[in-house]
Design a protein around this motif. Sequence first.
Motif, PDB file in Angstrom:
ATOM      1  N   GLN A  16       4.548  13.264   3.585  1.00  0.00           N
ATOM      2  CA  GLN A  16       5.468  12.226   3.133  1.00  0.00           C
ATOM      3  C   GLN A  16       4.673  10.993   2.734  1.00  0.00           C
ATOM      4  O   GLN A  16       3.769  10.563   3.455  1.00  0.00           O
ATOM      5  N   LEU A  17       5.020  10.432   1.595  1.00  0.00           N
ATOM      6  CA  LEU A  17       4.375   9.224   1.111  1.00  0.00           C
ATOM      7  C   LEU A  17       5.345   8.068   1.148  1.00  0.00           C
ATOM      8  O   LEU A  17       6.537   8.230   0.829  1.00  0.00           O
ATOM      9  N   GLY A  18       4.836   6.912   1.532  1.00  0.00           N
ATOM     10  CA  GLY A  18       5.673   5.720   1.565  1.00  0.00           C
ATOM     11  C   GLY A  18       4.921   4.503   1.060  1.00  0.00           C
ATOM     12  O   GLY A  18       3.685   4.459   1.071  1.00  0.00           O
ATOM     13  N   LYS A  69       5.398  19.372   1.347  1.00  0.00           N
ATOM     14  CA  LYS A  69       4.669  20.042   2.425  1.00  0.00           C
ATOM     15  C   LYS A  69       3.317  20.495   1.886  1.00  0.00           C
ATOM     16  O   LYS A  69       3.105  20.554   0.672  1.00  0.00           O
ATOM     17  N   LEU A  70       2.411  20.806   2.814  1.00  0.00           N
ATOM     18  CA  LEU A  70       1.095  21.280   2.423  1.00  0.00           C
ATOM     19  C   LEU A  70       1.136  22.772   2.125  1.00  0.00           C
ATOM     20  O   LEU A  70       1.894  23.528   2.735  1.00  0.00           O
ATOM     21  N   CYS A  95       8.979  -0.269   4.865  1.00  0.00           N
ATOM     22  CA  CYS A  95       8.528   0.963   4.215  1.00  0.00           C
ATOM     23  C   CYS A  95       9.677   1.618   3.474  1.00  0.00           C
ATOM     24  O   CYS A  95      10.831   1.532   3.895  1.00  0.00           O
ATOM     25  N   PHE A  96       9.360   2.231   2.338  1.00  0.00           N
ATOM     26  CA  PHE A  96      10.316   3.174   1.755  1.00  0.00           C
ATOM     27  C   PHE A  96       9.565   4.436   1.348  1.00  0.00           C
ATOM     28  O   PHE A  96       8.401   4.396   0.937  1.00  0.00           O
ATOM     29  N   THR A  97      10.223   5.568   1.532  1.00  0.00           N
ATOM     30  CA  THR A  97       9.629   6.871   1.245  1.00  0.00           C
ATOM     31  C   THR A  97       9.900   7.256  -0.201  1.00  0.00           C
ATOM     32  O   THR A  97      11.010   7.103  -0.686  1.00  0.00           O
ATOM     33  N   GLY A 152       0.807  -1.204   0.000  1.00  0.00           N
ATOM     34  CA  GLY A 152       0.000   0.000   0.000  1.00  0.00           C
ATOM     35  C   GLY A 152       0.842   1.257   0.000  1.00  0.00           C
ATOM     36  O   GLY A 152       1.950   1.273   0.547  1.00  0.00           O
ATOM     37  N   ALA A 153       0.334   2.302  -0.629  1.00  0.00           N
ATOM     38  CA  ALA A 153       0.949   3.625  -0.553  1.00  0.00           C
ATOM     39  C   ALA A 153       0.160   4.429   0.475  1.00  0.00           C
ATOM     40  O   ALA A 153      -1.066   4.515   0.389  1.00  0.00           O
ATOM     41  N   ILE A 154       0.853   4.981   1.458  1.00  0.00           N
ATOM     42  CA  ILE A 154       0.175   5.686   2.539  1.00  0.00           C
ATOM     43  C   ILE A 154       0.900   6.984   2.866  1.00  0.00           C
ATOM     44  O   ILE A 154       2.022   7.222   2.413  1.00  0.00           O
ATOM     45  N   VAL A 155       0.250   7.811   3.679  1.00  0.00           N
ATOM     46  CA  VAL A 155       0.865   9.015   4.211  1.00  0.00           C
ATOM     47  C   VAL A 155       1.598   8.631   5.489  1.00  0.00           C
ATOM     48  O   VAL A 155       1.014   8.051   6.406  1.00  0.00           O
ATOM     49  N   LEU A 156       2.895   8.924   5.553  1.00  0.00           N
ATOM     50  CA  LEU A 156       3.714   8.577   6.706  1.00  0.00           C
ATOM     51  C   LEU A 156       3.483   9.568   7.839  1.00  0.00           C
ATOM     52  O   LEU A 156       3.006  10.678   7.608  1.00  0.00           O
ATOM     53  N   PRO A 157       3.821   9.192   9.093  1.00  0.00           N
ATOM     54  CA  PRO A 157       4.620   8.023   9.491  1.00  0.00           C
ATOM     55  C   PRO A 157       3.779   6.765   9.608  1.00  0.00           C
ATOM     56  O   PRO A 157       2.546   6.801   9.575  1.00  0.00           O
TER      57      PRO A 157
END
Length: 307
Positions: A266-268, A164-165, A157-159, A144-149
């Motif tokens: 951050q996406l990981g 930034k927003l 996991c890899f980023t 899955g691709a998720i918003v970290l952490p």
Amino acid sequence: MDIRQLQYFVQAARLNSFSRAAESLYISQPTISKMIRNLENELGADLFYREGKSIRLTDAGEILLSKAQNIVESFASLSSELDSLRNLKRGHIRIGLPPMVGASFFPAVIGEFHRRYPEVTIRLHEDGAKKVEDDVETGLLDIGAIVLPVDTAKFHCFTFVEEKLELLVPIGHRLTGTDSVPLKELAEEEFVLFREDFALHDRIITECVKAGFQPRVVYESSQWDLISRMVAAGMGIALLPETICRDMDRSRISVIPLTEPVIPWQLGMIWRRDRYLSFAAREWITFAMGVLGQRYSPPGMSIQRNE
């Protein structure tokens, strides 16, 4: 009793639906219903309460599920390891993607992967990052691709994105043309947010509370383009990642850097630490790392490639 009966039973129990389980397993609903009925006859006990189109486990079903999950996972692990040993470059991968992540980063990656491995099928599931994380944890998804952490005790996991927003306001808003805006300056504004099953929903509210105010949320959506249109129509303001903001119509929306604090995005890519991955899934991770750019790898992570 055979392994297919247990596989069908476990999937139906996970999804609380024969039809959804059949769809996820690429079989017909009558097939899964018949297999589970045969299993019930063999065991001499009903495993599900059937309530219209919905189902729920009986006491006997709960007992069987506690045992069957381990058997099914062990069998899947055995099958995957044997496939890898035979170096079969085919398989099926279940990947979860939040909608704005999938549209922005993955079409080219998936297209190139398919050209390289045409016999590997990929099934994409679009959901909020929190739901994707839950489904990877329970085994409904491989990756899955998720918003970290993320909890690195549970997941590898890899980023692949660190941004930034930024603030979106309609043209003519009092902040239009401002060089930057501190978050506390937005205390009296009305917000358009992602739904609660999106990680950014909680992240934004948490940061607002830290800045001293509870944001007034007037609308929630699962679609970033609808959020931006709501902003352009003057329904409120929004905070979206830089990648999304680059595509905004600047004749209708002003994009302003947010400060004090800067809210990271951050996406990981994640997968379970304690679950064996098929050859296809491991090859996808290695390929995605190369294309998207590996920035983080937990100690001890190993992805073996078979050329």
